[in-house]
Structures are given as C-alpha cells and as structure tokens.
Enzyme design. Sequence first.
Site, short mmCIF file in Angstrom:
data_model
loop_
_atom_site.label_atom_id
_atom_site.label_comp_id
_atom_site.label_asym_id
_atom_site.label_seq_id
_atom_site.Cartn_x
_atom_site.Cartn_y
_atom_site.Cartn_z
N LYS A 187 0.79 -1.15 0.06
CA LYS A 187 0.11 -0.03 -0.02
C LYS A 187 1.03 1.26 0.02
CE LYS A 187 -3.81 1.70 2.69
NZ LYS A 187 -4.80 1.86 3.79
N SER A 238 -9.41 2.47 2.78
CA SER A 238 -8.54 3.08 2.15
C SER A 238 -7.42 2.41 1.42
CB SER A 238 -7.47 3.83 3.09
OG SER A 238 -6.93 3.17 3.90
N SER A 278 -10.36 -0.29 6.46
CA SER A 278 -9.71 -0.18 5.48
C SER A 278 -9.18 -1.31 4.53
CB SER A 278 -8.48 0.96 5.66
OG SER A 278 -9.25 2.28 5.89
#
Length: 466
Positions: free
Chosen positions: A82, A157, A181
Amino acid sequence: MNDTDLCYLSGVELRRLYERRELSPVEVAEAVLRRIETLDPRLNAFVTVTPERALAEARDAEAAFAGDEQPSPLAGIPGSLKDLTATRGIRTTRGSLLTADWVPDFDAPLAERLRDAGMVLLGKTNTPEMGWKGDSGNRVVGPTHNPWGHGRTAGGSSGGAAAAVVAGMGVLAQGTDGAGSIRIPAGFSGAFGFKPSWGRIPQHPASVVETLSHAGPITRTVGDAVQMLEIMLGPDARDRTSMPAEPLALDEIDVGVDGLRVAWSPDLGYAAVDAQVVETAQAAARRFSDLGCTIEEAHPAGEDPWRLVHVLWSTAFAATFRDQFDQIADRLDSGLRAVVEEGFEFRGTDVASAYIERNAYYHQWWEFYERYDLLLTPTLPDTAFDAGDDHPGSIAGHDTTYLSWTAFTYPVNLTGLPAASLPCGFVDGLPVGLQIIGGWRQDLTVLRAARAFEQLAPWSRERPLL
C-alpha cells in the site's frame, strides 16, 4: 496456460508449481506485469509500478528454486504494498500532494519482512490521502475503480490493493485498516481481507490513528492470506505497541468449526443497511449451520460508537496538521480538510472521555464473547458507490458522513478484535461481503471459519470481465 490463468493462480499453487519446476517465477512476473500494463490505466490500482525490481526479484527466486537450499517462503510470488507503507528507494506518496515525491531511505517493517521473504514487489497501490476515507481517490492520481464495475469505488483506504488482486494484478497485497480499510475494499471488490488483532503486526512509521490502525493481507484466498501472515506477524522494536507473535501455519486453519457458537446480526442494533445486502449476507451466515455451528441472531450491547470514532479520528488528523494547517490547507483533500477543521473544535477532555468510553465499549463486546465464539455481519451496508466520492451520501434513507456509513467495521477497530471480510454473493453485479469477527486474540478462529466457508462456497473462481 495463458496469461490470465497464470495471473489467477494462488500463491499456494504457485509455490507448488515452482517447487516442481513446472512454472517459472520470471514467466509469472512477466505475465502479471503485462496484465498491469493492459488493465491498470483503466482501474488505477497502482500509483507506482516497479517492473525492474519485480523482474530482478523473480530471477532471484528462479535461481533459488534451481538451487539446493530451501527458497524463501514467498519466493517468486507477486505482490504489492500500500502506498502508505514506506519502501526504500520507491516513491511513496501517501496519497497526498504534501508527500507526492517522497522517496523513503528506509523500509517499514512490513516492506522489509515481505522483501526478505521473497515476495516479488510489483509496486505501490492507491490510497486516499493518509488513508482518511473509505474510497481510494486522491489529488495525486485520482480514484481506483472497482474491477466489477468501472465508475464504482473499489473501497478504501486499501482500495488499490483489493482492486489489484481481484483483477489478477498480483497474488498478494498488503493493506492497513483504521476504521475498516482492509475490509471495506475487500467487501466492495470481492476479495478476502483480514484485520488481525491490534498490535499483532508492527507499523512504522505509526499511523495517524495509531490505536485504531491495523495492518494485514488482502488476497483472493484464505490460504494466501495465511502465507502473508506467517511473515507479517510478530514484534518490531520500532513499534512500541507491537506484540509477541503467536504461531500460525496453513495446516492450522483446516480443522473446521464444528460446534462453534455463532451469532448473526444484520445491523448491530443501529446500522442503516440495504435490504438486498442483508438478504445476501444472511443467506451466507445461515450456511454456517452446514459447517456444524449453532447460529442465532444477537449482537453486543451498546449504542453506535461512531461519536467516539469521530472524536479520535478527527482530532488525530487535526493534531497531525496543527502547526502548519494555514500553510498547507489548500493542498489537502477538501474532505480531509473538513475533518481536520472539525477536529480543531474538540477539547482535550473530549478526547480523554472518548478513550474512557472506548474501554467501556470494549467490555460490552468482551461480555458478548463469553456467550459466542464468532459474530457474523454484513461487511458493509451497501454495494460500491461512485468512485472518487467520499462516502455514499445516504443508505436506506439515512444520510452518511465521511466514515459514519462504515457501521460494521469501525467497532472492530475500537475493540481491536480480529475480523475478516469474505465474498458471499452479488447484488446487481457488485460484490457483497460477509464479516467474521472473533473474540480477544481469536485470530485463528476467524481464519478457521473463513477457510471452512471458503471450502463450502468457493469464491476465487469468480473473475470480473475486464
């Protein structure tokens, strides 16, 4: 085997084929990189792609499998990090104009561990600015699109991570989860996502919302998530809150869930939920009786804890930007800027009170798990909304705000309990997730349940038309 079939092999399958010398890590890396080149301009799952590093690591893996020594656990398996995760020598934007050109000179513990385990790094996946919302749009590269419907969000996210694995652009993906997320994008995109108990995976630099944030895997199968977890778990001195590792191995999750006491809740007593989503998730929950579980409808006591989450979330972001807010406000995402401004309105005693109430809230869940082994809920109250929007706007006639709509996921961040989202069906062509929540430190129980359901109702054979 064509490129698409190669790209949808699981990590467990790849390892077996590599060991038999029936498949080359370089061949797989090249196929996945071709797929990224073809599909990602439309999906926007990656912020940065690292083909040179990926091919170099694939060649290293190929040499390792040709040698006499045992290759590293994830050798030759393609994956991503990420774009909140610091990665030495690779642009790490954090989804923000403020750090759009940041190239760290160090690896976060997760980047370090996955690299040392041999994962072939494909690149960095998209995230909203500092992970602030449940969509992955930002002002650096824009939003990520859902593989099941262009124009719909992949969630956030960790939306880029989920979109990547579902689209066959990597086998493994690392996510983080401060209010859902990992589970939000897994639910919206049709992936498997696991949020371990708080503190089991170290994070450095610390999240803005340190005591809410967890790191974990997003994959297409439970087995692949466990492969990642074996590497990710365990303390690191750079994270003062990280806890000692508890052993975990793939064969430990294949023992079934016969006899477990399972509760199902369609709304936790307060959530606004789309009726078709409830119907789909409830049908999946009922199938746990086929696995030998006893099931009844129940949920922990207590009111919606959104107010606590909002206080902790908004004040944490406000504190992050306090000393420079006037100078950088126009460079922040407008939605994040509004959250920061709300955070400025709270007092220190409001934050202290939220922590006190949080402890009382956790004990309501602890009492619930005296009676049950697992709680099942829908992962999300609706299917994917428009890509780039901050939130749905309304659900079942109820207005939403930036994270208030994630009513099934943020309670599990407040309590720090382990939880997974797994695909359980579709509504109007968009995925629906079922959330499995375990009691204190019952990560293995959650994974056992996810694995048992996966074997009962396999989902990884489902592929979006891309």
